[in-house]
Design an enzyme around this catalytic site. Structure first.
Site, PDB file in Angstrom:
ATOM      1  N   LYS A 170      -5.937   1.637  -3.951  1.00 56.62           N
ATOM      2  CA  LYS A 170      -4.857   0.703  -4.273  1.00 56.62           C
ATOM      3  C   LYS A 170      -3.726   1.371  -5.038  1.00 56.62           C
ATOM      4  O   LYS A 170      -2.572   0.975  -4.946  1.00 56.62           O
ATOM      5  CB  LYS A 170      -5.403  -0.479  -5.055  1.00 56.62           C
ATOM      6  CG  LYS A 170      -6.233  -1.413  -4.182  1.00 56.62           C
ATOM      7  CD  LYS A 170      -6.555  -2.708  -4.894  1.00 56.62           C
ATOM      8  CE  LYS A 170      -7.091  -3.734  -3.911  1.00 56.62           C
ATOM      9  NZ  LYS A 170      -8.448  -3.414  -3.447  1.00 56.62           N
ATOM     10  N   GLU A 190      -0.155 -10.945  -6.500  1.00 57.93           N
ATOM     11  CA  GLU A 190      -1.290 -11.848  -6.386  1.00 57.93           C
ATOM     12  C   GLU A 190      -2.547 -11.003  -6.501  1.00 57.93           C
ATOM     13  O   GLU A 190      -2.539  -9.818  -6.175  1.00 57.93           O
ATOM     14  CB  GLU A 190      -1.273 -12.523  -5.015  1.00 57.93           C
ATOM     15  CG  GLU A 190      -1.941 -11.723  -3.869  1.00 57.93           C
ATOM     16  CD  GLU A 190      -1.284 -10.395  -3.531  1.00 57.93           C
ATOM     17  OE1 GLU A 190      -0.146 -10.154  -3.966  1.00 57.93           O
ATOM     18  OE2 GLU A 190      -1.937  -9.574  -2.842  1.00 57.93           O
ATOM     19  N   SER A 207     -13.262   4.092  -0.208  1.00 63.42           N
ATOM     20  CA  SER A 207     -12.006   3.516  -0.700  1.00 63.42           C
ATOM     21  C   SER A 207     -11.965   3.377  -2.216  1.00 63.42           C
ATOM     22  O   SER A 207     -10.884   3.408  -2.809  1.00 63.42           O
ATOM     23  CB  SER A 207     -11.776   2.150  -0.046  1.00 63.42           C
ATOM     24  OG  SER A 207     -12.913   1.315  -0.208  1.00 63.42           O
TER      25      SER A 207
HETATM   26  C1  LIG Z   1      -9.203  -3.924  -2.369  1.00 64.67           C
HETATM   27  C2  LIG Z   1     -10.212  -3.010  -1.883  1.00 64.67           C
HETATM   28  C3  LIG Z   1     -10.555  -2.933  -0.511  1.00 64.67           C
HETATM   29  C4  LIG Z   1     -10.007  -3.859   0.543  1.00 64.67           C
HETATM   30  O1  LIG Z   1      -8.645  -3.733   0.804  1.00 64.67           O
HETATM   31  P1  LIG Z   1      -8.068  -3.054   2.108  1.00 64.67           P
HETATM   32  O2  LIG Z   1      -6.643  -3.451   2.077  1.00 64.67           O
HETATM   33  O3  LIG Z   1      -8.792  -3.577   3.293  1.00 64.67           O
HETATM   34  O4  LIG Z   1      -8.245  -1.582   1.971  1.00 64.67           O
HETATM   35  C5  LIG Z   1     -11.462  -1.974  -0.112  1.00 64.67           C
HETATM   36  N1  LIG Z   1     -12.052  -1.153  -0.995  1.00 64.67           N
HETATM   37  C6  LIG Z   1     -11.762  -1.195  -2.310  1.00 64.67           C
HETATM   38  C7  LIG Z   1     -12.460  -0.254  -3.231  1.00 64.67           C
HETATM   39  C8  LIG Z   1     -10.845  -2.126  -2.802  1.00 64.67           C
HETATM   40  O5  LIG Z   1     -10.584  -2.170  -4.115  1.00 64.67           O
END
Ligand SMILES: *Cc1c(COP(=O)(O)O)cnc(C)c1O
Length: 409
Positions: free
Chosen positions: A86, A108, A377
């Protein structure tokens, strides 16, 4: 004439009249920076000095041996500042806000991660910051609310509707209409009206650019498959976009299967027939909705995947057959998470663990000559409350109970 951001039959910008000028301005600024190599260099500089970029790829040797299948690599987005991909999006939009000479950002947030990332960016760049969050989510996500407030953001609990993410989105738009001159809305994923899907994907594309270079340097070839979890779709777009032109690389997006398709408690929009095409929140995509177009409730053990819509760019890539979509259930996800922690000593977020779960399911059928890449992620430390519950750790329960007793005494 401004391109309204269609991807096949998906996307667009369904806006109230009053916001059209603001969006036109945003599209103009975004097109400028997209064509400005100086902006991207500035972005890379900030990301390297503030957010540990380039994040490495890690060879998961123990998991590879465990499955006796393809070589497994992990792209380490968990090593970003604030613990997830993010940061790529919010820092990019922050630099854009500086160019637009605005002084205030709003966002948001559902699970709170995007709120924390935005509040962090605002602190760093000296912007005022307001975060809209459904009242129910404020109650559920106290640790994130705590950090947003410490970072200087004002957190506004939204009491309208069902008091969750979609209600927070409505409030954020309402704020934007009133304060367009000073304020930018930092949307958190590759969804919403144009230019957000493209813009968020653009900033996240740094993941795929790095990953492609890194894997070629390390292995001298490209992976056979790449796995990423899909909430709104931004981390998936980020890593996939580096490989769109490599037709032999199969791209696999993994959604939240929750308690299973039949239970209706999931967030599966693209890997089954449960969702249908509609227009909501300013754009057209697959939504989990009932016959009357009312948004359905979603569920996932991972709060960040629990969303009714999905990136219009991914909807298009599904129709074109360029990305394959699958789902992983809560149970599969917890198992994959535990295995990854024990075998590799890395703690993926519950969201990321969806990508791991699907990769682990497919690995035993793949050849040892193959190689796969999983996008981690984010990091899972933030999920301690959920994970500790899910693995039913008795000592954790005792700890929480004692804490509560101490507060009540
Ligand atoms: C917010 C989040 C996601 C989901 O968001 P995407 O826009 O689909 O990437 C995935 N993994 C983590 C660790 C997150 O914080």
């Amino acid at each position: 004439m401004i391109d309204r951001g269609y991807y096949g039959g998906f996307g667009g910008a369904f806006l109230p009249e009053i916001l059209v000028t603001t969006f036109d301005e945003l599209v103009d600024y975004f097109n400028d920076v997209k064509n400005d190599p100086v902006f991207w260099r500035e972005y890379e500089e900030v990301m390297s000095s503030y957010s540990c970029r380039p994040t490495p790829i890690t060879y998961a040797e123990n998991l590879t041996n465990h499955f006796n299948g393809p070589k497994i690599y992990i792209k380490r987005e968990d090593l970003n500042h604030t613990g997830a991909h993010k940061a790529n999006n919010v820092m990019g939009q922050g630099l854009l806000v500086k160019r637009m000479k605005k002084s205030r950002v709003i966002a948001e947030t559902g699970a709170g991660q995007h709120g924390v990332a935005t509040a962090t960016m605002a602190a760093k760049f000296g912007f005022d910051c307001t975060i809209y969050m459904g009242e129910v989510d404020v109650e559920r996500q106290r640790p994130n609310v705590f950090w947003m407030e410490q970072l200087g953001a004002e957190v506004i609990p939204v009491k309208e509707g069902t008091r969750i993410l979609k209600d927070a989105i409505n409030e954020a738009f309402r704020d934007w209409v009133t304060n367009m001159d000073t304020t930018h809305y930092v949307l958190g994923t590759a969804c919403g009206p144009h230019p957000f899907p493209e813009m968020v994907s653009y900033f996240q594309s740094i993941i795929g650019k790095e990953a492609r270079e890194q894997i070629l340097k390390t292995e001298g070839k490209l992976p056979k498959r790449i796995y990423a979890c899909v909430g709104g779709g931004s981390n998936a777009m980020g890593i996939f976009s580096g490989f769109f032109n490599d037709r032999d690389v199969e791209l696999v997006g993994v959604e939240a299967g929750g308690k299973g398709l039949d239970s209706k408690m999931h967030a599966v929009r693209l890997s089954s027939e449960d969702a249908s095409v509609g227009v909501a929140q300013g754009y057209k995509t697959f939504f989990l909705q009932n016959k009357d177009g009312q948004m359905r409730e979603t569920h996932s053990v991972a709060a960040g995947l629990d969303y009714v819509g999905v990136s219009p760019i991914l909807s298009d890539l599904k129709e074109k057959g360029r990305v394959r979509f699958e789902a992983a259930t809560d149970r599969e996800v917890i198992e994959a998470l535990s295995l990854t922690i024990k075998k590799e000593g890395v703690i993926p977020a519950l969201e990321s663990s969806h990508a791991f779960a699907r990769a682990f399911k497919e690995a035993p059928q793949m050849s040892k000559q193959d190689m796969i890449l999983i996008n981690q992620s984010g990091r899972g430390d933030k999920d301690i409350f959920t994970i500790a519950d899910a693995v039913s750790d008795p000592k954790w329960k005792e700890f929480i109970t004692k804490k509560a007793e101490k507060y009540n005494a």
